[in-house]
Design a protein around this motif. Structure first.
Motif, PDB file in Angstrom:
ATOM      1  N   THR A   1       0.841  -1.194   0.000  1.00 18.63           N
ATOM      2  CA  THR A   1       0.000   0.000   0.000  1.00 18.63           C
ATOM      3  C   THR A   1       0.877   1.246   0.000  1.00 18.63           C
ATOM      4  O   THR A   1       1.530   1.556   0.996  1.00 18.63           O
ATOM      5  CB  THR A   1      -0.928   0.018   1.230  1.00 18.63           C
ATOM      6  N   ARG A   2       0.892   1.954  -1.118  1.00 18.72           N
ATOM      7  CA  ARG A   2       1.650   3.195  -1.197  1.00 18.72           C
ATOM      8  C   ARG A   2       0.786   4.350  -1.702  1.00 18.72           C
ATOM      9  O   ARG A   2       1.301   5.423  -1.980  1.00 18.72           O
ATOM     10  CB  ARG A   2       2.870   3.021  -2.110  1.00 18.72           C
ATOM     11  N   GLU A   3      -0.516   4.120  -1.837  1.00 20.49           N
ATOM     12  CA  GLU A   3      -1.412   5.165  -2.306  1.00 20.49           C
ATOM     13  C   GLU A   3      -1.932   5.990  -1.132  1.00 20.49           C
ATOM     14  O   GLU A   3      -2.164   5.476  -0.043  1.00 20.49           O
ATOM     15  CB  GLU A   3      -2.585   4.565  -3.079  1.00 20.49           C
ATOM     16  N   SER A   4      -2.124   7.268  -1.388  1.00 23.94           N
ATOM     17  CA  SER A   4      -2.616   8.163  -0.358  1.00 23.94           C
ATOM     18  C   SER A   4      -4.096   7.903  -0.070  1.00 23.94           C
ATOM     19  O   SER A   4      -4.850   7.531  -0.975  1.00 23.94           O
ATOM     20  CB  SER A   4      -2.436   9.619  -0.820  1.00 23.94           C
ATOM     21  N   PRO A   5      -4.533   8.111   1.170  1.00 20.62           N
ATOM     22  CA  PRO A   5      -5.972   8.019   1.461  1.00 20.62           C
ATOM     23  C   PRO A   5      -6.763   9.146   0.812  1.00 20.62           C
ATOM     24  O   PRO A   5      -7.983   9.073   0.714  1.00 20.62           O
ATOM     25  CB  PRO A   5      -6.029   8.104   2.988  1.00 20.62           C
ATOM     26  N   LEU A   6      -6.066  10.201   0.375  1.00 20.32           N
ATOM     27  CA  LEU A   6      -6.720  11.321  -0.308  1.00 20.32           C
ATOM     28  C   LEU A   6      -6.735  11.052  -1.803  1.00 20.32           C
ATOM     29  O   LEU A   6      -5.689  10.918  -2.440  1.00 20.32           O
ATOM     30  CB  LEU A   6      -5.969  12.619  -0.028  1.00 20.32           C
ATOM     31  N   TYR A   7      -7.938  10.982  -2.381  1.00 22.20           N
ATOM     32  CA  TYR A   7      -8.076  10.847  -3.833  1.00 22.20           C
ATOM     33  C   TYR A   7      -8.088  12.257  -4.421  1.00 22.20           C
ATOM     34  O   TYR A   7      -8.955  13.069  -4.080  1.00 22.20           O
ATOM     35  CB  TYR A   7      -9.376  10.123  -4.184  1.00 22.20           C
ATOM     36  N   SER A   8      -7.119  12.552  -5.274  1.00 21.57           N
ATOM     37  CA  SER A   8      -6.998  13.918  -5.773  1.00 21.57           C
ATOM     38  C   SER A   8      -7.070  13.988  -7.291  1.00 21.57           C
ATOM     39  O   SER A   8      -6.496  13.162  -7.999  1.00 21.57           O
ATOM     40  CB  SER A   8      -5.690  14.549  -5.291  1.00 21.57           C
ATOM     41  N   VAL A   9      -7.795  14.987  -7.764  1.00 22.52           N
ATOM     42  CA  VAL A   9      -7.930  15.275  -9.191  1.00 22.52           C
ATOM     43  C   VAL A   9      -7.358  16.665  -9.435  1.00 22.52           C
ATOM     44  O   VAL A   9      -7.800  17.632  -8.809  1.00 22.52           O
ATOM     45  CB  VAL A   9      -9.405  15.225  -9.642  1.00 22.52           C
ATOM     46  N   LEU A  10      -6.381  16.761 -10.310  1.00 22.98           N
ATOM     47  CA  LEU A  10      -5.784  18.052 -10.647  1.00 22.98           C
ATOM     48  C   LEU A  10      -6.298  18.513 -12.002  1.00 22.98           C
ATOM     49  O   LEU A  10      -6.091  17.837 -13.017  1.00 22.98           O
ATOM     50  CB  LEU A  10      -4.257  17.939 -10.683  1.00 22.98           C
ATOM     51  N   ILE A  11      -6.981  19.649 -12.012  1.00 22.93           N
ATOM     52  CA  ILE A  11      -7.409  20.272 -13.267  1.00 22.93           C
ATOM     53  C   ILE A  11      -6.456  21.429 -13.523  1.00 22.93           C
ATOM     54  O   ILE A  11      -6.414  22.386 -12.748  1.00 22.93           O
ATOM     55  CB  ILE A  11      -8.862  20.781 -13.176  1.00 22.93           C
ATOM     56  N   ILE A  12      -5.690  21.334 -14.595  1.00 17.47           N
ATOM     57  CA  ILE A  12      -4.601  22.280 -14.810  1.00 17.47           C
ATOM     58  C   ILE A  12      -4.610  22.833 -16.231  1.00 17.47           C
ATOM     59  O   ILE A  12      -4.735  22.074 -17.194  1.00 17.47           O
ATOM     60  CB  ILE A  12      -3.234  21.611 -14.500  1.00 17.47           C
TER      61      ILE A  12
ATOM     62  N   ALA B   1       2.520  22.990  -5.014  1.00 21.15           N
ATOM     63  CA  ALA B   1       2.355  23.491  -3.650  1.00 21.15           C
ATOM     64  C   ALA B   1       0.981  23.111  -3.104  1.00 21.15           C
ATOM     65  O   ALA B   1       0.843  22.707  -1.942  1.00 21.15           O
ATOM     66  CB  ALA B   1       2.539  25.005  -3.629  1.00 21.15           C
ATOM     67  N   GLY B   2      -0.045  23.230  -3.956  1.00 18.94           N
ATOM     68  CA  GLY B   2      -1.397  22.887  -3.520  1.00 18.94           C
ATOM     69  C   GLY B   2      -1.545  21.418  -3.178  1.00 18.94           C
ATOM     70  O   GLY B   2      -2.141  21.051  -2.152  1.00 18.94           O
ATOM     71  N   LEU B   3      -1.006  20.553  -4.030  1.00 19.48           N
ATOM     72  CA  LEU B   3      -1.103  19.117  -3.771  1.00 19.48           C
ATOM     73  C   LEU B   3      -0.300  18.721  -2.534  1.00 19.48           C
ATOM     74  O   LEU B   3      -0.737  17.890  -1.738  1.00 19.48           O
ATOM     75  CB  LEU B   3      -0.610  18.326  -4.985  1.00 19.48           C
ATOM     76  N   ALA B   4       0.886  19.318  -2.383  1.00 19.09           N
ATOM     77  CA  ALA B   4       1.700  19.001  -1.212  1.00 19.09           C
ATOM     78  C   ALA B   4       0.996  19.419   0.076  1.00 19.09           C
ATOM     79  O   ALA B   4       0.989  18.675   1.077  1.00 19.09           O
ATOM     80  CB  ALA B   4       3.057  19.688  -1.316  1.00 19.09           C
ATOM     81  N   ALA B   5       0.387  20.613   0.070  1.00 19.14           N
ATOM     82  CA  ALA B   5      -0.343  21.078   1.248  1.00 19.14           C
ATOM     83  C   ALA B   5      -1.529  20.165   1.547  1.00 19.14           C
ATOM     84  O   ALA B   5      -1.805  19.847   2.712  1.00 19.14           O
ATOM     85  CB  ALA B   5      -0.812  22.516   1.031  1.00 19.14           C
ATOM     86  N   ALA B   6      -2.229  19.734   0.486  1.00 21.76           N
ATOM     87  CA  ALA B   6      -3.381  18.847   0.676  1.00 21.76           C
ATOM     88  C   ALA B   6      -2.953  17.490   1.222  1.00 21.76           C
ATOM     89  O   ALA B   6      -3.613  16.921   2.112  1.00 21.76           O
ATOM     90  CB  ALA B   6      -4.115  18.677  -0.651  1.00 21.76           C
ATOM     91  N   GLN B   7      -1.847  16.961   0.705  1.00 20.56           N
ATOM     92  CA  GLN B   7      -1.375  15.664   1.197  1.00 20.56           C
ATOM     93  C   GLN B   7      -0.906  15.759   2.639  1.00 20.56           C
ATOM     94  O   GLN B   7      -1.063  14.814   3.423  1.00 20.56           O
ATOM     95  CB  GLN B   7      -0.245  15.140   0.301  1.00 20.56           C
ATOM     96  N   ALA B   8      -0.316  16.897   3.014  1.00 20.14           N
ATOM     97  CA  ALA B   8       0.123  17.077   4.392  1.00 20.14           C
ATOM     98  C   ALA B   8      -1.070  17.199   5.339  1.00 20.14           C
ATOM     99  O   ALA B   8      -1.012  16.753   6.497  1.00 20.14           O
ATOM    100  CB  ALA B   8       1.002  18.310   4.501  1.00 20.14           C
ATOM    101  N   ARG B   9      -2.165  17.780   4.850  1.00 13.09           N
ATOM    102  CA  ARG B   9      -3.334  17.990   5.696  1.00 13.09           C
ATOM    103  C   ARG B   9      -4.249  16.764   5.737  1.00 13.09           C
ATOM    104  O   ARG B   9      -4.726  16.372   6.796  1.00 13.09           O
ATOM    105  CB  ARG B   9      -4.118  19.211   5.209  1.00 13.09           C
ATOM    106  N   TRP B  10      -4.491  16.141   4.556  1.00 15.01           N
ATOM    107  CA  TRP B  10      -5.477  15.068   4.469  1.00 15.01           C
ATOM    108  C   TRP B  10      -4.913  13.745   3.967  1.00 15.01           C
ATOM    109  O   TRP B  10      -5.609  12.729   4.013  1.00 15.01           O
ATOM    110  CB  TRP B  10      -6.611  15.478   3.539  1.00 15.01           C
ATOM    111  N   GLY B  11      -3.687  13.754   3.486  1.00 11.79           N
ATOM    112  CA  GLY B  11      -3.144  12.554   2.866  1.00 11.79           C
ATOM    113  C   GLY B  11      -2.088  11.864   3.690  1.00 11.79           C
ATOM    114  O   GLY B  11      -2.260  11.675   4.904  1.00 11.79           O
ATOM    115  N   ASP B  12      -0.964  11.532   3.054  1.00 15.85           N
ATOM    116  CA  ASP B  12       0.041  10.721   3.734  1.00 15.85           C
ATOM    117  C   ASP B  12       1.411  11.381   3.831  1.00 15.85           C
ATOM    118  O   ASP B  12       2.402  10.706   4.112  1.00 15.85           O
ATOM    119  CB  ASP B  12       0.183   9.367   3.036  1.00 15.85           C
TER     120      ASP B  12
END
Length: 245
Positions: free
Chosen positions: A73-84, A231-242
């Motif tokens: 298991t190496r996937e984050s508990p946060l499922y993230s979609v990036l619209i860029i 930066a946004g994804l890193a902040a989200a992973q630190a707050r809600w992910g792994d």
């Protein structure tokens, strides 16, 4: 010593003998100069990882035999979609690579009002295939066993419509004039919307708000289009992910 990791589109199971695809075969044979009996790691994008052994290297074609498989298991508990929004030069390559390392699950490239890249449908499809290969390479490097999907570039309105169909997703649009309202303590699914070099137009920001996006300012400095999503994804992973500090 860590074994080299390679992606294969073939289903992996113990005892299976298989011929690897062209790209990994070339890298194994020419760059790494691996030989019969050498060990490597394979993954098929579904979460399965396999320990395999090289059985033959001939004319750029590498044959291997799978020894055993596992599903770490190496996937984050946060499922993230990036619209860029599409960017010029190699910025998109960097965004796809780093977003993959940060655990993104889906990347939706979009064409907005101020997007400086204009390509026909054929070239857009080629670009998408190129970015998907970058995601594969990033997974090989970072240890992920599930591949993020890169969509064929779409219009801004198509992306908003797709986001609205994800009812359980927290939707955030990065914007320098965004508010600093408290974010939820928990989040299982995030849709992050990031604009082009010139930013989103006021009409686009309004459309996003109507589609359920909250405008978020990451900090006092304006970040470049290739910096903001990371930066946004890193902040989200630190707050809600792994990610942990």
């Amino acid at each position: 010593m860590l074994r080299p990791r390679f992606f294969t589109a073939q289903t992996l199971r113990p005892g299976l003998s298989l011929a690897l695809e062209k790209d990994p075969s070339r890298h194994i044979a020419k760059a790494l100069r691996m030989r019969e009996g050498d060990s490597l790691c394979l993954f098929d994008g579904s979460g399965i990882e396999a320990h395999a052994e090289v059985t033959s290297v001939e004319k750029g074609q590498v044959l291997v035999q799978v020894q055993d498989v596992s599903d770490p298991t190496r996937e984050s508990p946060l499922y993230s979609v990036l619209i860029i929004a599409l960017s010029r030069g190699d910025r998109m390559d960097t965004i796809v690579q780093k977003a993959t390392e940060l655990g993104v699950n889906e990347i939706w490239p979009i064409i907005s009002e101020r997007t400086g890249v204009r390509l026909d449908s054929k070239r857009l499809a080629k670009k998408r295939d190129h970015w998907q290969r970058i995601a594969v390479s990033a997974c090989e490097q970072c240890g992920r066993n599930r591949l993020p999907t890169v969509a064929i570039p779409m219009s801004y309105s198509e992306a908003l419509q797709g986001a609205m169909e994800q009812d359980d997703s927290l939707r955030l649009i990065l914007h320098p004039d965004g508010n600093s309202q408290p974010l939820p303590e928990s989040c299982g699914r995030l849709t992050l919307l990031v604009g082009p070099e010139g930013g989103f137009s006021s009409a686009e920001v309004s459309a996003a708000t109507e589609a359920g996006f909250d405008a978020l300012q990451l900090g006092p400095r304006i970040l470049r289009t290739e910096t903001a999503p990371i930066a946004g994804l890193a902040a989200a992973q630190a707050r809600w992910g792994d990610l942990s500090l």
